[in-house]
Design an enzyme around this catalytic site. Sequence first.
Site, mmCIF file in Angstrom:
data_model
loop_
_atom_site.group_PDB
_atom_site.id
_atom_site.type_symbol
_atom_site.label_atom_id
_atom_site.label_comp_id
_atom_site.label_asym_id
_atom_site.label_seq_id
_atom_site.Cartn_x
_atom_site.Cartn_y
_atom_site.Cartn_z
ATOM 1 N N LYS B 79 52.562 5.034 -5.558
ATOM 2 C CA LYS B 79 51.814 3.994 -6.269
ATOM 3 C C LYS B 79 52.496 3.715 -7.605
ATOM 4 C CE LYS B 79 46.994 3.043 -7.707
ATOM 5 N NZ LYS B 79 45.640 3.634 -7.836
ATOM 6 N N SER B 154 42.112 0.661 -5.871
ATOM 7 C CA SER B 154 43.313 0.065 -6.417
ATOM 8 C C SER B 154 44.615 0.489 -5.736
ATOM 9 C CB SER B 154 43.402 0.397 -7.902
ATOM 10 O OG SER B 154 43.606 1.789 -8.079
ATOM 11 N N SER B 178 39.718 4.816 -5.665
ATOM 12 C CA SER B 178 40.954 4.048 -5.475
ATOM 13 C C SER B 178 41.915 4.580 -4.420
ATOM 14 C CB SER B 178 41.702 3.909 -6.806
ATOM 15 O OG SER B 178 41.099 2.895 -7.578
#
Lengths: 479, 485
Positions: B79, B154, B178
């Site tokens: 990420k 996210s 997330s």
Amino acid sequence: MIDYEPVIGMEVHAELLTESKMFCKCKVDFGGAPNSRVCPVCLGLPGSLPVANEKAVEYVVRAALALNCTISEESLFHRKNYFYPDMAKNYQISQYDFPIGSNGWIDITVDGDTRRIRIRRVHLEEDTGKLIHAGGNESLVDYNRSGLPLMEVVTEADIHSAEEAREYLVRLRAILTYLGVNDGKMEEGSLRCEPNISIRQKGTAKLGTKTELKNLNSFRAVFSGVQYETERQTNVLNEGGKVIQETRRWDDANNRTASMRVKELEQEYRYFPDPDLVALHFTTDYIERQRSILPELPDEKKTRLMEKWGLPAYDAEIITDSRAMADFFEETVEHCPDAKTVSNWIMGDLAKLLNAAGLDISDCKVKPVDFARMLTLIQEGTISGKIAKGVFDDMFETGKAPDAIVKSGGMTQISDEHEILGVIDRVLGENSEAVAKIAAGDMKPMGFLVGQIMRHTQGRANPEVVNRLLKKRVAEPAN
Amino acid sequence: MELFQLTAHELHKKLKSREISALELTQSVLGRISSVDGQVRSFVTVTNEIALETARAVDKQIAGGGDVSPLAGIPIAIKDNMCTNGVRTTCSSKMLENFIPPYSATVVEKLAEAGAIMVGKTNLDEFAMGSSTENSALFVTHNPWNLDKVPGGSSGGSAAAVAADEAVLALGSDTGGSIRQPAAFCGVVGMKPTYGRVSRYGLVAFASSLDQIGPITKDVTDTAILLGAISGKDSMDSTSVDIPVPDYTAALKNDVRGMKIGIPKEFFAQGVRPEISEAVMKAVEALKALGADYKEVSMPIMEYTLPTYYILAPSEASSNLARYDGVRYGHRSKHSSDVMSMFMKTRDEGFGAEVKQRIMIGTYALSAGYYDAYYLKAQKVRTLVRQAYDEAFEEFDVLISPTAPSVAFGIGEKANDPLEMKLADVCTIPVNMAGIPAMSMTCGFYDGLPIGMQIMGKPFGEETMLQVAYTYEQNTDHHTMKPGL
């Protein structure tokens, strides 16, 4: 005219003598190229995290104990949020409602009166970077100082004169340097003092509007700054004006304070516990262990010097203001037990020479054992007190042993009566007028004759022997 | 089967037996990225060259003999809020669009040591603030199961990358769901470990007391492997916990007999769609059939977790994001005249609307006069949430709930309804508040989209969670389903 008195609280920031910074492994040091001692943590790079320096925590615990504080069982780091370009994260990691130490005190003595100055809190925080104005529209930032461990010591508003302010700082500095947690160098900014000053009518309790003083880089500046600010505020009130809450900068060159910024509102720092750090927990064991390794502190040392060596309180106080000075004293008296003579020389000639050279006693070339030897040479009559001053200047300059200086300079005192009598006779022969006056009962020329004898011996003649023999000679001249 | 479709543990066998090389595998995955990422858009940066170079080095190591670590040669996506030395780390924000960190996050270092191969950095909601990856300031990521749907967020880029076989494994970060919510939306396994289990050093902070890095994988076994590789005390993170890291793969036992499962009823209310509740309860029944026992439990405090979270997380964020001021790195406004205007314009230009909103909420909540009513009160609620879980775990080994109230929603569907968007995290947020571990896995499909089941465990109870998840997986076949890309 109304009689005002100042009400002063002191905030002192002391950089801790740890090897690494407060929350990262960067080295603590002075000088060096800008931004040469930085890492992701003290630069506040995205993703970096602080880890508290245990040594710094230990130092503050020790300082707080030495300042008679209570150590919190649990102590927290808070974030103090505000925007400024010298702040790597735009928040400073500091402490808020759970400082490491609180409710302590220092006793100070001014003009023979001892007063207790209460310490409100002792806490730990990180220093900011430094802005360098590059000229024009540009500023540069050096983050070498960013994240240095900084201890803050805050007093209650218990100080009521410039003398007390200075004395408080002298004693605080002594304690911190005894502990070895701070180098006490105000000129270099590693010990920074910011007094809050207001004045009030003597005998009343209501506090006036306070101003904060910055840029006090010496004890003298602290004294003069507080004194100036007290007078300035008094004049403002006497002229019917109002003191405004502001930060004022001490201007050392012009001996005055000038407004830096006016504090219109209480700053909004949005303190909250730093979630990146865990709470500090101090067990009784830990606290007692720290207490047990505290060195002898200035007050204890002062008492001991008075008891063991019979030093007057005044001497003991001055000698113990610096640990290095006290150590120097003690090492000297081990070899030359006339303590009062030793302290006179330390506070007099030695202090004068150190001041003139801008040196700390720790930088002094004279070794205590040599210093003691020199004093012994005086006591034994080998050199005169007057000669000794020259010998000491030389020792201070070169670090040489006194015997060597005395020998090579032919400075040994002449006490031999036969030798001195020879000189006396020569002088009397050269000054028949003076001799005649004395014979007529006018003793005034005696001093002149002694001077002549000393001149003939380059000051080496033992004054006591000279006086005795001269008196005898003029009373009953040789043939 | 193509190599890029396999799991890490399957590939490990092939690598170890030298049936395939790390280079072949990496090329396969990079090829997959170049063929589908134009549609899915998981990656902010694809690190082709680094990946191939690392693969060659790993092959050399394998050829040299010795142990082959379970992650050696396995392509992984990171990420884009975890710092990678020399590789752009954007947080999907204009503020850091060109930020190249001079250091790597601890997890990235650990993966490199284990020989894992980073194939790229994945898209996210700007600074991890959001539930759909639509808040990325760079571009929107699409759900591999239906390109018109969001991947969740996210960590939408990481979940989509694993679901689309653009990476064998991925790392996400989870502040309020997330990892788990996008894992649910994309039909993969995602775990938020116990707070402190994995180092946060190098994870760009959103809300420090809630953030935690965790694995996103194709199956439960891979989660166990990846979790083991990234866990452990880190001297660079004071909040990481010094508890030995067990061999999580040892917990992968096909056995839930005697296991006590709690069903917290509050997690089935608050707008959870019936198809979701049904699928989750069906899965619970399946576990019961395998020998577990379940019982409903009430945790009334859960009603307050969402509003509490939206005080605590923005409060911390408002301070964490203060450092983006244009002085040292990242975006700097070209239109400023002095320091203050530089700060203000830089932040105005660099941050998106969602980030600004949260900074404002947090600044407000921490301000004098409001601190006690908001931040302090919220911390007290947090303590109550923790206590509620402690009590529940006195009785149960795990708690099971939906991961999200619905399957993946349409791109743009909730963009104008911030409350509806935030409700997507209602089942996951309490877990971060309490610091406990939880994971999401697929327990069914609705309308062609995966349904996520959340398994919550005791602090440092990852092994029990993994055992339940593994047993369910071994007895069902949801994990074998692939999106038709």
